[in-house]
Design a protein around this motif. Structure first.
Motif, short mmCIF file in Angstrom:
data_model
loop_
_atom_site.label_atom_id
_atom_site.label_comp_id
_atom_site.label_asym_id
_atom_site.label_seq_id
_atom_site.Cartn_x
_atom_site.Cartn_y
_atom_site.Cartn_z
N GLY A 382 0.89 -1.32 0.06
CA GLY A 382 0.00 -0.08 -0.04
C GLY A 382 0.76 1.32 0.04
N GLY A 383 0.55 2.30 -0.96
CA GLY A 383 1.46 3.29 -0.92
C GLY A 383 2.84 3.28 -1.72
N VAL A 384 3.31 2.14 -1.98
CA VAL A 384 4.52 1.88 -2.70
C VAL A 384 4.59 2.55 -4.23
CG1 VAL A 384 6.26 0.35 -3.57
CG2 VAL A 384 5.07 -0.06 -1.32
N ARG A 385 5.61 3.58 -4.58
CA ARG A 385 5.40 4.40 -5.66
C ARG A 385 6.65 4.25 -6.11
NH1 ARG A 385 4.81 8.07 -1.72
NH2 ARG A 385 6.26 9.70 -1.47
N ASP A 386 7.78 3.70 -5.71
CA ASP A 386 9.16 3.58 -6.05
C ASP A 386 9.47 2.48 -6.47
OD1 ASP A 386 11.83 4.01 -6.59
OD2 ASP A 386 12.43 4.92 -4.60
N MET A 427 -0.67 0.22 -4.98
CA MET A 427 0.57 0.49 -5.58
C MET A 427 0.25 1.90 -6.55
SD MET A 427 3.18 -2.51 -6.14
CE MET A 427 2.07 -3.34 -7.29
N SER A 428 1.16 2.74 -6.69
CA SER A 428 0.94 3.87 -7.48
C SER A 428 2.24 4.08 -8.22
CB SER A 428 0.69 5.10 -6.68
OG SER A 428 1.73 5.36 -5.65
N ASN A 429 2.43 5.04 -8.88
CA ASN A 429 3.75 5.53 -9.65
C ASN A 429 4.12 6.95 -9.63
OD1 ASN A 429 2.48 6.25 -12.20
ND2 ASN A 429 2.06 4.29 -12.37
N ASP A 430 5.17 7.25 -9.71
CA ASP A 430 5.68 8.72 -10.04
C ASP A 430 7.06 8.59 -10.82
OD1 ASP A 430 7.76 7.88 -8.22
OD2 ASP A 430 6.94 9.35 -6.40
N PHE A 431 7.88 9.63 -10.76
CA PHE A 431 8.99 9.92 -11.58
C PHE A 431 10.08 8.75 -11.28
CE2 PHE A 431 9.64 12.34 -7.75
CZ PHE A 431 10.82 12.12 -7.48
N ARG A 432 9.85 8.33 -9.89
CA ARG A 432 11.04 7.18 -9.43
C ARG A 432 10.61 5.89 -10.17
NH1 ARG A 432 10.60 9.31 -3.49
NH2 ARG A 432 8.33 9.61 -4.16
N GLY A 433 9.59 5.72 -11.15
CA GLY A 433 9.49 4.53 -11.64
C GLY A 433 7.86 3.94 -11.25
#
Length: 777
Positions: A382-386, A427-433
């Motif tokens: 939950g909340g992992v975005r890297d 899980m989400s994503n951002d500029f870190r992958g």
């Protein structure tokens, strides 16, 4: 000076790698035949010869294009023939000169030159420049230590500005090109300024060299000291037989690497890193990085495994003991055990338990691990975005460490644990992958035997792991990731199931957690049923557990205060412990109503019922939609409106209703967003009821999408929607004909209390739900 004196013809001597300034005295060695002949011609005449530097020192016979135009007219003071045939001459620079014309003779070359002399007039500005140059030169000598103090004394006596610039330039370590540039500067002011800039830069370079030298010296002294002390320590350890130093540590690590059971390639890498670790000083930051890496390789399970307990009867007892219901999930686990027992080589399956919160997904995974006799490890996504959270960080980063998968394997200690990936839909994503993309390799049976972690760098086998993922909402899981998992839906519990779970599991757990015994607190079955009906409305049992915990807390207070020694909870005194009832059991309307239809909805927390209201007011056919509806529901309302207009006369509705009334469609709880493709027939039924004046049966709930021609299309979430209808007290459920197959998933205890009506056209819906409607299809 006459023109004849200013312009003259003299022999040419090309120089390689040298340059002579006016008034400068220099020894030269001359060996080339044409140069020797030019010297002899000069000695026969007036001892004058023109020196010009070659642009390329590698050319033996330079042409006019290979030498600089500007050179120096010099006087030959001495000439001495050496035994090897070379002539050594002593020359003194006389004037600057520029080649006007070049004449090649048979054995030597002459040039027509035009000479120039420096203006000796001194101004205040030139005096200031000379002083600055001398001051800089003095500072340069102190830093350089390659020029003697006597040289400075000689230079400081020079009165002529141009000569001062030339002499100082001749003592500086300049490239030949830079020296030639100074020679070609006829303006004395520019020449002085240029030499000042050069010597200033040289001073800065010398200062930097000095600082670097001091720093290197300190570093070398410290390194030598550490080396000496380490050698002494080794000698002392050797004499004392002490193995506590780095030598003993390396020996111990070597033994651990050999015993870890690593693949040959990984073992080779580990021993190579250990060799580096032994050579690097302990004080170095790199030493700690390598040691940490080796520790990770040693601590990972490479061959350790638990033996699967393939007793199906025992496994079934454990699953039934810990969980009531959930037959589909239990059946899948027992199937896996049966196949494993027959093949002895089945790879770990990848299951995804999907359902609302509180239905026991995580605890079910623990029970599966216990029934298999495997170690259990859980990570929350939950909340992992890297992406590095999954694959780990490169060892080049400060504080790098492996990803959560490798960390979980280390914690498990075996190569075949039950690995729970909790909340995989969050899980989400951002500029870190994108971590969900990294999970594709983890959850692919064709790839995960060669899983690559950025920190470990060596491939790791995950094919023996039994991965179990949990999710509340499958829609937020990317398609490729969802495709790799076997989805097992857990819709929620019926009232009877919740009653059994509360009696057999939750109450016992809460009594133990609050220090109470069964003799001190008894909760009657009818009281538990009332808690389920009036104090909770959920698919899972978390809210039910909280209410039971509240009863236990209040009971503990009563017993500790001495009011009573034993408390019995019945439906009569339940409100004393939990307060007034929160919900009304059965949300069905108390009477048949015009323009109000009950729809069934599916949410991430289970099924729910939805009241859709339609009201009419005088107007011109304006359609108003309220209740925070999404685009799909708005389109369903437009479709329903168009269908009713096209079939108005068949439905017993005024054909010109759209010219007389404004229609308002509202879904209560306006603050809650609502969307989905299963409200079509419900909106149509409410609209027909409002326009025709016929009432809708209060005990009827419905779900299904509708086309413009009235055909009813299938939908999803039938089990969840049916359970919510049962909780709300509805008795008749209208479902699309194509959803007949989903009725078997509904618990038998619920099916026998409901009547299912399967429809394929909206007319069948109206015939069932609306009082007075006729099937006109």
């Amino acid at each position: 000076m006459t023109e004849e004196e200013k312009e003259r013809i003299v022999p040419l001597l090309p120089l390689r790698g040298l340059l002579v300034y006016p008034t400068m005295v220099l020894h030269l060695d001359v060996g080339r035949d044409r140069s020797v002949e030019a010297l002899e011609r000069a000695m026969m005449d007036d001892h004058l010869i023109f020196l010009s530097t070659q642009k390329d020192i590698n050319i033996d016979e330079p042409t006019e294009a290979d030498i600089y135009k500007m050179g120096t007219l010099t006087k030959v003071k001495q000439m001495l023939k050496l035994p090897n045939g070379t002539i050594r001459v002593l020359v003194e620079g006389v004037k600057r000169g520029q080649i006007v014309d070049l004449h090649d003779h048979e054995t030597y070359t002459t040039v027509s030159i035009e000479t120039s002399e420096d203006d000796q007039t001194k101004t205040a500005e030139l005096e200031a420049l000379m002083r600055t140059l001398l001051n800089y030169f003095e500072q340069y000598i102190k830093l350089s230590k390659k020029i003697t103090a006597e040289t400075y004394a000689t230079v400081s006596d020079i009165e002529e500005p141009g000569r001062l610039a030339d002499i100082i330039a001749s003592h500086l370590p300049l490239k030949l090109k830079d020296k030639q540039e100074i020679l070609e500067m006829l303006n004395i002011h520019e020449r002085l300024q240029h030499v000042i800039e050069i010597i200033h830069n040289e001073k800065e370079v010398l200062n930097l060299e000095k600082k670097i030298g001091q720093r290197v010296k300190r570093s070398m002294e410290r390194t030598q000291k550490e080396y000496y002390l380490r050698e002494q320590l080794k000698a002392i350890q050797k004499e004392l037989g002490d193995k506590e130093g780095k030598t003993g540590e390396v020996s111990e690590l070597t033994k651990k690497i050999e015993e870890a059971g690593m693949p040959l390639s990984v073992q080779t890498t580990a021993l190579k890193e250990l060799s580096r670790y032994e050579k690097i000083p302990s004080s170095s930051a790199e030493s700690a990085v390598i040691r940490n890496y080796i520790d990770w390789l040693i601590s990972l399970p490479w061959t350790n495994s638990t033996e699967d307990d393939l007793n199906i009867v025992k496994a079934e007892k454990i699953l039934d003991r810990d969980h009531y219901g959930l037959d589909k999930v239990k059946e899948r686990v027992l199937e896996y055990l049966a196949v494993q027992q027959l093949t002895q080589s089945l790879k770990g399956p990848i299951l995804c338990l999907a359902g609302p919160p509180g239905v026991g997904k995580t605890s079910l995974a623990r029970s599966i691990a216990e029934s298999l006799g495997r170690n259990f490890v859980r990570i929350s996504l939950g909340g992992v975005r890297d992406e590095s959270e999954i694959r780990g960080h490169r060892r080049t980063y400060v504080g790098a460490m492996p990803g959560r998968i490798i960390q979980g394997m280390k914690k498990a200690g075996t190569i075949n644990p039950v690995f729970l990936l909790d909340e995989i839909d969050k899980m989400s994503n951002d500029f870190r992958g994108d971590p969900s993309s990294a999970m594709l390799e983890v959850l692919d049976p064709e790839q995960n035997h060669n899983f690559s972690d950025h920190y470990i760098e060596e491939t790791y086998d995950l094919s023996n792991v039994m991965f179990i993922a949990t999710a509340n909402n499958l829609a937020t899981i990317p398609g490729p990731l969802r495709d790799r998992m076997e989805i097992i839906s857990i819709a929620g519990y019926t009232e009877e199931e919740k009653l059994h779970i509360a009696k057999d599991h939750l109450l016992t757990k809460q009594l133990k957690g609050h220090g109470l015994s069964k003799g001190q607190l008894q909760v009657r079955e009818e009281a538990i049923r009332d808690v389920v009906r009036y104090y909770t409305r959920e698919a899972g049992v978390r809210g039910l557990e909280r209410q039971l915990a509240s009863i236990c807390r209040k009971t503990a207070k009563i017993i500790v205060s001495g009011e009573k020694k034993r408390v019995i909870i019945t439906e009569k005194n339940l409100e004393e412990f939990l307060g007034k009832k929160i919900f009304r059991y059965g949300q069905a309307e108390s009477e048949d109503t015009v323009g109000v239809a009950t729809g069934l909805a599916y949410t991430t927390v289970g099924g729910d019922t939805l009241q859709i209201e339609v009201s009419l007011s005088p107007g011109k056919g304006k359609l108003v939609l309220t209740g925070k509806l999404g685009d799909v529901m708005k389109e369903s309302a437009q479709t329903a409106f168009s269908y009713v207009r096209s079939k108005a006369s068949e439905l017993g509705i005024e054909s010109n209703f759209h010219e007389k009334y404004d229609i308002h469609i509202h879904v209560p709880e306006g603050a809650v967003p609502k969307d989905g493709p299963s409200a079509g027939i419900t909106i149509t039924t409410a609209l027909v009821s409002a326009l025709s004046g016929n009432v809708i049966r209060r005990e009827v709930g419905m779900t299904g999408e509708m086309t413009l021609r009235g055909r009813v299309l299938p939908i999803g979430g039938v089990k969840e929607k049916t359970l919510s209808a049962h909780r709300a007290g509805l008795r008749t459920i209208i479902l699309p004909q194509d959803n007949e197959k989903d009725i078997d998933d509904i618990p038998a205890s619920v099916r026998k209390e409901l009547r299912f009506v399967l429809v394929s056209h909206i007319d069948e819906v109206l015939e069932t739900a609306v009082v007075g409607a006729k099937n006109e299809s």
